[in-house]
Write a protein that holds these residues in place. Structure first.
Motif, short mmCIF file in Angstrom:
data_model
loop_
_atom_site.label_atom_id
_atom_site.label_comp_id
_atom_site.label_asym_id
_atom_site.label_seq_id
_atom_site.Cartn_x
_atom_site.Cartn_y
_atom_site.Cartn_z
N LEU A 1 0.73 -1.23 -0.02
CA LEU A 1 0.06 0.16 0.02
C LEU A 1 1.03 1.30 0.16
CD1 LEU A 1 -2.67 -1.09 2.73
CD2 LEU A 1 -2.77 -1.22 0.38
N PRO A 2 1.64 1.42 -0.93
CA PRO A 2 2.44 2.58 -1.03
C PRO A 2 1.62 4.04 -1.34
CG PRO A 2 2.57 1.72 -3.20
CD PRO A 2 1.99 0.57 -2.28
N ARG A 3 1.90 4.88 -0.48
CA ARG A 3 1.20 6.20 -0.67
C ARG A 3 1.64 7.06 -1.92
NH1 ARG A 3 1.04 7.40 5.77
NH2 ARG A 3 -0.37 5.90 6.35
N ILE A 4 0.72 7.35 -2.75
CA ILE A 4 1.09 7.83 -3.97
C ILE A 4 0.23 9.27 -4.24
CG2 ILE A 4 0.70 7.74 -6.62
CD1 ILE A 4 1.31 4.74 -6.14
N MET A 5 1.07 10.17 -4.28
CA MET A 5 0.36 11.59 -4.71
C MET A 5 0.25 11.86 -6.20
SD MET A 5 1.68 15.58 -4.01
CE MET A 5 3.17 15.58 -5.18
N ILE B 1 -3.49 11.86 -2.01
CA ILE B 1 -2.46 11.11 -1.80
C ILE B 1 -3.51 9.87 -1.48
CG2 ILE B 1 -0.62 10.41 -0.38
CD1 ILE B 1 0.13 13.23 0.24
N ILE B 2 -3.22 8.61 -2.05
CA ILE B 2 -3.95 7.53 -2.04
C ILE B 2 -3.26 6.28 -1.82
CG2 ILE B 2 -5.29 8.57 -3.60
CD1 ILE B 2 -4.43 6.54 -5.86
N ASP B 3 -3.86 5.41 -1.16
CA ASP B 3 -3.49 4.25 -1.13
C ASP B 3 -3.99 3.15 -2.25
OD1 ASP B 3 -1.90 4.34 1.27
OD2 ASP B 3 -3.74 3.86 2.51
#
Length: 416
Positions: free
Chosen positions: A357-361, A374-376
């Motif tokens: 579950l990296p956090r991605i902007m 910023i999503i999982d």
């Protein structure tokens, strides 16, 4: 050639990749750009009071309906209830996002404080070596305590290094990652602190190398040979402080040595290198791939891990390489990625307990940059389709995501 077309809302069908011409706050969807997965989403778009939308043909699984294909749809779902649920979900996401930004800001503050301590230690090394070493011991002790006391660590992407401060960022990065991996390997606190201290000072020998030599784009053979003596010069500097642990000196001496004897300055092999030497060598090589000397090209974090895994099997401890890959995730913080939705994003952090579950902007032109989602990935049902170099991004996306020239990591707790 643009693949975006303007169509009437009545032409939408499931599979169209839509771009809503509304501010983010004026609709219940998490993104302003998304692929339509169900008819109810189309009905909600109709309720927004807009007549036309944009669709991206290239990212769509279905063409817009032609005039003769448009039929009156029968809505079986309670749209009001669905809209309420989506609004609630979006508001919860906004709250999570606010908390995430607070966490990142707090981590940034801790990171900047550690960089300032690093700067202070380096400046004292020649004139007050005992003070410098004692400050370093305090710093690594604090880091080790935080690492061991937290069960839910998040590795965050930090800001860029300031001009001429690369040594502080590099040294701190190598120390933090080495200590994190040592924790994951189950090392005792004393061993974690020892590897942290050696890593923190591993490059101090470069302080005795002329600055213009470190900045040169092309080096002569004698200059290369001189530069390769910086580990030995570093040991000499560290020995100025009687309190520097003798057990940590080999880390400074051997951080460029390889298991097969092809490293420097002594060409040692695996049987002469301790576990701590081998660990710092792995992390140092990774960070140098991401931020090389002027004469070579930087790799993305994703490519750097791939290179270590594929091409350094005989040179570096593969257990430690594997542990670092597992800890950072396949796409480490700082990686620029394209998602299965077609959107571009920047990996901002990984939860060490939830590596999938990296956090991605995510880039969304209709969302202000300071509120960028910023999503999982798993929560949104998205996957990463590829990693790409920042230079490959369109200019407006590059400015929005602001990928870091220097990728630095620091950790924070993830309190629920």
């Amino acid at each position: 050639m643009s693949t975006t077309r303007k169509i009437f809302v009545s032409q939408l069908q499931v599979g169209c990749y839509v771009q809503l011409p509304l501010a983010w706050k004026d609709h219940p969807f998490l993104f302003s750009n998304f692929k339509i997965k169900q008819q109810a989403q189309i009905e909600l778009i109709k309720k927004l009071g807009i007549k036309q939308v944009f669709i991206d043909i290239e990212k769509s699984d279905a063409e817009p309906l032609q005039a003769h294909e448009i039929k009156e749809t029968v809505v079986t779902e309670d749209l009001s209830k669905l809209e309420e649920e989506m609004d609630s979900k979006k508001n919860k996401k906004i709250e999570v996002l606010k908390k995430m930004r607070r966490d990142i800001k707090k981590t940034e503050q801790n990171f900047n404080r550690s960089v300032a301590q690093m700067r202070s230690m380096i400046s004292k090394l020649r004139s007050r070596p005992l003070n410098a070493v004692n400050e370093a011991k305090d710093l690594v002790h604090d880091i080790a305590t935080q690492l061991l006391d937290s069960d839910n660590l998040v590795l965050h992407l930090m800001g860029d290094a300031k001009n001429d401060e690369g040594i502080y960022y590099h040294s701190l990065n190598v120390a933090v990652l080495s200590m994190l991996i040592a924790k994951e390997l189950g090392w005792e606190k004393a061993a974690i602190e020892e590897v942290g201290l050696g890593a923190l000072f591993h490059d101090i020998g470069k302080l005795k190398v002329p600055a213009q030599l470190l900045k040169k784009a092309t080096l002569t053979k004698p200059e290369i040979n001189y530069l390769k003596q910086h580990p030995t010069l570093g040991v000499e500097l560290a020995k100025l402080a009687e309190t520097f642990p003798s057990t940590a000196l080999p880390i400074i001496q051997n951080h460029h040595e390889y298991l097969d004897g092809s490293g420097y300055p002594k060409g040692l092999t695996s049987d002469s290198l301790s576990a701590a030497d081998q660990l710092v060598a792995v992390v140092n090589q990774y960070d140098e791939f991401c931020h090389p000397a002027p004469q070579t090209k930087a790799r993305t974090p994703y490519a750097a891990l791939g290179t270590l895994y594929k091409h350094y099997k005989s040179k570096l401890n593969q257990e430690y390489v594997g542990k670092m890959i597992k800890m950072l995730g396949v796409y480490p913080p700082g990686s620029v990625v394209e998602l299965s939705s077609g959107q571009f994003g920047l990996v901002m952090g990984v939860n060490l307990n939830q590596l999938l579950l990296p956090r991605i902007m995510v880039y969304d032109a209709l969302v202000p940059q300071d509120q960028a989602p910023i999503i999982d990935l798993e929560d949104e049902g998205l996957t990463i389709t590829r990693c790409l170099p920042p230079a490959a991004l369109p200019e407006k996306v590059f400015k929005y995501l602001n990928p870091r020239e220097r990728v630095s990591y620091y950790f924070g707790g993830d309190k629920k």
